[in-house]
Write a protein that holds these residues in place. Structure first.
Motif, PDB file in Angstrom:
ATOM      1  N   TYR A   1       0.915  -0.896  -0.077  1.00 58.47           N
ATOM      2  CA  TYR A   1      -0.108   0.015  -0.008  1.00 58.47           C
ATOM      3  C   TYR A   1       0.831   1.150   0.052  1.00 58.47           C
ATOM      4  O   TYR A   1       0.453   2.251  -0.408  1.00 58.47           O
ATOM      5  CB  TYR A   1      -0.935   0.051   1.173  1.00 58.47           C
ATOM      6  N   ASN A   2       2.102   1.369   0.776  1.00 58.86           N
ATOM      7  CA  ASN A   2       2.764   2.469   0.849  1.00 58.86           C
ATOM      8  C   ASN A   2       4.345   2.577  -0.225  1.00 58.86           C
ATOM      9  O   ASN A   2       4.919   3.275  -0.177  1.00 58.86           O
ATOM     10  CB  ASN A   2       3.334   2.672   2.151  1.00 58.86           C
ATOM     11  N   LEU A   3       4.158   1.653  -1.037  1.00 56.60           N
ATOM     12  CA  LEU A   3       5.095   1.393  -2.066  1.00 56.60           C
ATOM     13  C   LEU A   3       4.723   2.501  -3.341  1.00 56.60           C
ATOM     14  O   LEU A   3       3.718   2.246  -3.899  1.00 56.60           O
ATOM     15  CB  LEU A   3       5.285   0.213  -2.657  1.00 56.60           C
ATOM     16  N   PRO A   4       5.824   3.683  -3.669  1.00 55.51           N
ATOM     17  CA  PRO A   4       5.509   4.308  -5.031  1.00 55.51           C
ATOM     18  C   PRO A   4       5.138   3.446  -6.173  1.00 55.51           C
ATOM     19  O   PRO A   4       4.308   3.785  -7.005  1.00 55.51           O
ATOM     20  CB  PRO A   4       6.566   5.237  -5.100  1.00 55.51           C
ATOM     21  N   ASN A   5       5.839   2.388  -6.167  1.00 55.66           N
ATOM     22  CA  ASN A   5       5.848   1.306  -7.332  1.00 55.66           C
ATOM     23  C   ASN A   5       5.565  -0.244  -6.669  1.00 55.66           C
ATOM     24  O   ASN A   5       6.479  -0.689  -6.072  1.00 55.66           O
ATOM     25  CB  ASN A   5       6.971   1.362  -8.305  1.00 55.66           C
ATOM     26  N   PRO A   6       4.459  -0.480  -6.723  1.00 61.44           N
ATOM     27  CA  PRO A   6       4.265  -1.954  -6.187  1.00 61.44           C
ATOM     28  C   PRO A   6       5.195  -3.089  -6.918  1.00 61.44           C
ATOM     29  O   PRO A   6       5.679  -2.921  -8.002  1.00 61.44           O
ATOM     30  CB  PRO A   6       2.992  -2.393  -6.688  1.00 61.44           C
ATOM     31  N   GLU A   7       5.402  -4.056  -5.945  1.00 59.28           N
ATOM     32  CA  GLU A   7       6.547  -5.436  -6.421  1.00 59.28           C
ATOM     33  C   GLU A   7       5.788  -5.945  -7.278  1.00 59.28           C
ATOM     34  O   GLU A   7       4.737  -6.200  -7.688  1.00 59.28           O
ATOM     35  CB  GLU A   7       6.699  -6.115  -5.140  1.00 59.28           C
ATOM     36  N   MET A   8       6.673  -6.467  -8.264  1.00 58.84           N
ATOM     37  CA  MET A   8       6.226  -7.354  -9.343  1.00 58.84           C
ATOM     38  C   MET A   8       6.120  -8.821  -8.655  1.00 58.84           C
ATOM     39  O   MET A   8       7.024  -9.583  -8.614  1.00 58.84           O
ATOM     40  CB  MET A   8       7.120  -7.537 -10.571  1.00 58.84           C
ATOM     41  N   ALA A   9       5.022  -9.171  -8.218  1.00 57.55           N
ATOM     42  CA  ALA A   9       4.690 -10.379  -7.691  1.00 57.55           C
ATOM     43  C   ALA A   9       3.193 -10.717  -7.680  1.00 57.55           C
ATOM     44  O   ALA A   9       2.283  -9.914  -7.811  1.00 57.55           O
ATOM     45  CB  ALA A   9       5.043 -10.416  -6.096  1.00 57.55           C
ATOM     46  N   PRO A  10       2.757 -12.059  -7.563  1.00 59.73           N
ATOM     47  CA  PRO A  10       3.566 -13.121  -7.438  1.00 59.73           C
ATOM     48  C   PRO A  10       4.376 -13.505  -8.725  1.00 59.73           C
ATOM     49  O   PRO A  10       3.947 -13.195  -9.859  1.00 59.73           O
ATOM     50  CB  PRO A  10       2.942 -14.310  -7.033  1.00 59.73           C
ATOM     51  N   ARG A  11       5.480 -14.129  -8.608  1.00 62.51           N
ATOM     52  CA  ARG A  11       6.244 -14.589  -9.848  1.00 62.51           C
ATOM     53  C   ARG A  11       6.405 -16.083  -9.963  1.00 62.51           C
ATOM     54  O   ARG A  11       6.740 -16.642 -10.912  1.00 62.51           O
ATOM     55  CB  ARG A  11       7.804 -14.288  -9.767  1.00 62.51           C
ATOM     56  N   ASN A  12       5.369 -16.647  -9.244  1.00 62.27           N
ATOM     57  CA  ASN A  12       5.539 -18.203  -9.043  1.00 62.27           C
ATOM     58  C   ASN A  12       4.094 -18.594  -9.270  1.00 62.27           C
ATOM     59  O   ASN A  12       3.591 -19.837  -8.692  1.00 62.27           O
ATOM     60  CB  ASN A  12       5.887 -18.802  -7.717  1.00 62.27           C
ATOM     61  N   LEU A  13       3.324 -18.316 -10.141  1.00 64.79           N
ATOM     62  CA  LEU A  13       1.920 -18.711 -10.639  1.00 64.79           C
ATOM     63  C   LEU A  13       1.907 -20.118 -11.017  1.00 64.79           C
ATOM     64  O   LEU A  13       0.887 -20.706 -10.973  1.00 64.79           O
ATOM     65  CB  LEU A  13       1.194 -17.855 -11.742  1.00 64.79           C
ATOM     66  N   ARG A  14       3.053 -20.494 -11.562  1.00 66.04           N
ATOM     67  CA  ARG A  14       2.904 -21.940 -11.804  1.00 66.04           C
ATOM     68  C   ARG A  14       2.600 -22.878 -10.940  1.00 66.04           C
ATOM     69  O   ARG A  14       1.928 -24.024 -11.134  1.00 66.04           O
ATOM     70  CB  ARG A  14       4.554 -22.453 -12.292  1.00 66.04           C
ATOM     71  N   ALA A  15       2.763 -22.552  -9.627  1.00 65.62           N
ATOM     72  CA  ALA A  15       2.192 -23.327  -8.538  1.00 65.62           C
ATOM     73  C   ALA A  15       0.744 -23.524  -8.610  1.00 65.62           C
ATOM     74  O   ALA A  15       0.064 -24.537  -8.177  1.00 65.62           O
ATOM     75  CB  ALA A  15       2.802 -22.853  -7.158  1.00 65.62           C
ATOM     76  N   PHE A  16      -0.193 -22.699  -9.057  1.00 64.07           N
ATOM     77  CA  PHE A  16      -1.414 -22.796  -9.104  1.00 64.07           C
ATOM     78  C   PHE A  16      -1.713 -23.844 -10.282  1.00 64.07           C
ATOM     79  O   PHE A  16      -2.966 -24.614 -10.121  1.00 64.07           O
ATOM     80  CB  PHE A  16      -2.045 -21.428  -9.501  1.00 64.07           C
ATOM     81  N   LEU A  17      -1.066 -23.813 -11.290  1.00 64.25           N
ATOM     82  CA  LEU A  17      -1.202 -24.643 -12.524  1.00 64.25           C
ATOM     83  C   LEU A  17      -0.807 -26.124 -11.977  1.00 64.25           C
ATOM     84  O   LEU A  17      -1.673 -27.167 -12.048  1.00 64.25           O
ATOM     85  CB  LEU A  17      -0.322 -24.261 -13.743  1.00 64.25           C
ATOM     86  N   THR A  18       0.207 -26.342 -11.357  1.00 63.13           N
ATOM     87  CA  THR A  18       0.744 -27.641 -11.211  1.00 63.13           C
ATOM     88  C   THR A  18      -0.101 -28.308 -10.011  1.00 63.13           C
ATOM     89  O   THR A  18      -0.568 -29.621  -9.968  1.00 63.13           O
ATOM     90  CB  THR A  18       2.177 -27.810 -10.824  1.00 63.13           C
ATOM     91  N   ASN A  19      -0.633 -27.415  -9.135  1.00 66.35           N
ATOM     92  CA  ASN A  19      -1.600 -27.878  -8.088  1.00 66.35           C
ATOM     93  C   ASN A  19      -2.777 -27.745  -8.297  1.00 66.35           C
ATOM     94  O   ASN A  19      -3.880 -28.121  -7.225  1.00 66.35           O
ATOM     95  CB  ASN A  19      -1.158 -27.250  -6.804  1.00 66.35           C
ATOM     96  N   GLN A  20      -3.364 -27.365  -9.367  1.00 64.01           N
ATOM     97  CA  GLN A  20      -4.667 -27.148  -9.588  1.00 64.01           C
ATOM     98  C   GLN A  20      -5.364 -26.132  -8.424  1.00 64.01           C
ATOM     99  O   GLN A  20      -6.474 -26.418  -8.096  1.00 64.01           O
ATOM    100  CB  GLN A  20      -5.448 -28.405  -9.853  1.00 64.01           C
ATOM    101  N   ALA A  21      -4.590 -25.093  -8.112  1.00 65.60           N
ATOM    102  CA  ALA A  21      -5.038 -24.400  -7.126  1.00 65.60           C
ATOM    103  C   ALA A  21      -5.915 -23.332  -7.631  1.00 65.60           C
ATOM    104  O   ALA A  21      -5.671 -22.948  -8.687  1.00 65.60           O
ATOM    105  CB  ALA A  21      -3.996 -23.999  -6.185  1.00 65.60           C
ATOM    106  N   SER A  22      -6.586 -22.738  -6.440  1.00 65.30           N
ATOM    107  CA  SER A  22      -7.295 -21.348  -7.033  1.00 65.30           C
ATOM    108  C   SER A  22      -6.890 -20.205  -5.963  1.00 65.30           C
ATOM    109  O   SER A  22      -6.529 -20.361  -5.082  1.00 65.30           O
ATOM    110  CB  SER A  22      -8.753 -21.588  -6.832  1.00 65.30           C
ATOM    111  N   LEU A  23      -7.120 -19.002  -6.885  1.00 65.81           N
ATOM    112  CA  LEU A  23      -7.022 -17.639  -6.110  1.00 65.81           C
ATOM    113  C   LEU A  23      -8.260 -16.793  -6.403  1.00 65.81           C
ATOM    114  O   LEU A  23      -8.475 -16.686  -7.388  1.00 65.81           O
ATOM    115  CB  LEU A  23      -5.662 -17.018  -6.720  1.00 65.81           C
ATOM    116  N   GLU A  24      -8.580 -16.270  -5.486  1.00 66.36           N
ATOM    117  CA  GLU A  24      -9.916 -15.386  -5.359  1.00 66.36           C
ATOM    118  C   GLU A  24      -9.695 -14.290  -4.402  1.00 66.36           C
ATOM    119  O   GLU A  24      -9.476 -14.526  -3.018  1.00 66.36           O
ATOM    120  CB  GLU A  24     -11.018 -16.155  -5.018  1.00 66.36           C
TER     121      GLU A  24
END
Length: 337
Positions: free
Chosen positions: A251-274
């Motif tokens: 919230y207080n960063l002038p430029n938010p971090e580039m994250a998450p970088r590991n979205l492959r974990a959602f693919l390989t685990n068939q996980a969901s993010l909401e």
């Protein structure tokens, strides 16, 4: 009613990074008068919440920002001083979005009566208010925990995170909390009954998650985002659920971090993010509040309040919260009546 003075905090400038006291302006205005269908409320308690930082920014969000010169937004618990609506009488306690001020007028339909007999009225801003409902519905409706699941929650000693972990335990799950001091870890694992705690300031979070969650993370309740969330994602279990509640690390960063970088974990685990907002479940809030009140009465849900005295200290309270200084639900006691 005392002299006709209403102190208010208005947004003076938009912060670049962490907010500073100079971004707020304490003004004095006449106490407003209600019109037909409205009530005049005297603020007793003011809630301090992370979303307030977002309201100070012009960045695109789910609601409009506070305009420069506008009253800072926030929920309050207060006493009805004057009513122009048959649904409320002077003296009753209500919860409403009044903002950072000592008195305010709201439409009667925008206020909720608070029963002082159920719990201290301050809880209407915490465990029985927006944070409690955020934890309850975010975990149960979005995280969908099942008995035996491992639930990880960040900002675990805060108003939302502490409730998430306790509800997870009631649901028959393991609860692992991430917080920023040994004192906070001791609180969640001791008084609140979490199964494990991780101090992100002194531990390697990735390694600690692996040790605390040997079978993986079934539900992650994310309040912070950034590197902590990256570390948890590395350990998602098959068909895991990630509930995005907040991203306070960004919230207080002038430029938010580039994250998450590991979205492959959602693919390989068939996980969901909401992602979710608590108002999505508004029609069921009263039912959730009744259940939470019962758990408090039974001693199954405990809560902690961090109280700052005086409206004049509201900016310091918000700034401290952005740096992680609060311990529990952060409140400003505006009136001692």
């Amino acid at each position: 009613m005392p002299e006709n003075v209403n102190r208010q905090f208005r947004l003076k400038s938009r912060p670049n990074g962490y907010p500073e006291e100079s971004d707020f302006d304490l003004t004095r205005e006449p106490i407003p008068r209600p019109r037909h269908g409205e009530i005049l409320v005297k603020t007793l308690w003011l809630s301090m919440d992370p979303y307030m930082r977002g309201r100070m920014s012009e960045a695109r969000s789910y609601t409009a920002p506070v305009p420069i010169g506008g009253i800072m937004q926030g929920g309050v618990v207060g006493r009805v001083m004057e009513s122009k609506d048959d649904r409320f009488s002077p003296g009753e306690i209500v919860n409403a979005s009044l903002g950072w001020q000592e008195y305010g007028v709201v439409p009667a339909g925008a206020a909720r009566k608070v029963d002082p007999g159920i719990a201290p009225i301050s809880t209407a801003l915490g465990v029985l208010g927006m944070p409690g409902m955020t934890a309850y519905f975010g975990l149960l409706r979005v995280g969908r925990p099942e008995p035996g699941d491992t639930v990880v929650v960040s900002a675990a000693s805060g108003a939302v995170g502490a409730v998430v972990g306790q509800v997870a335990r009631i649901m028959g799950c393991r609860a692992v909390g991430i917080a920023g001091s040994d004192e906070k870890i001791g609180y969640i694992t001791g008084e609140l009954g979490f199964d494990a705690g991780i101090n992100y300031k002194t531990e390697d979070v990735d390694a600690a998650i692996g040790e605390a969650c040997p079978d993986g993370v079934n539900v992650y309740f994310d309040n912070v985002g950034g590197a902590i969330t990256d570390a948890v994602i590395n350990h998602l279990a098959y068909r895991a659920r990630v509930a995005i509640c907040g991203q306070i690390s960004q919230y207080n960063l002038p430029n938010p971090e580039m994250a998450p970088r590991n979205l492959r974990a959602f693919l390989t685990n068939q996980a969901s993010l909401e992602g979710f907002l608590v108002n999505r479940f508004a029609d069921d809030h009263e039912r959730g509040r009744q259940r939470m009140a019962l758990w408090i009465k039974e001693g199954r849900i405990k809560y902690r309040e961090d109280v700052v005295e005086g409206l004049e200290n509201a900016p310091k309270a918000l700034i401290g919260m952005m740096h992680g200084a609060n311990f529990g639900k952060l409140l400003v006691r505006v009136s001692e009546e």
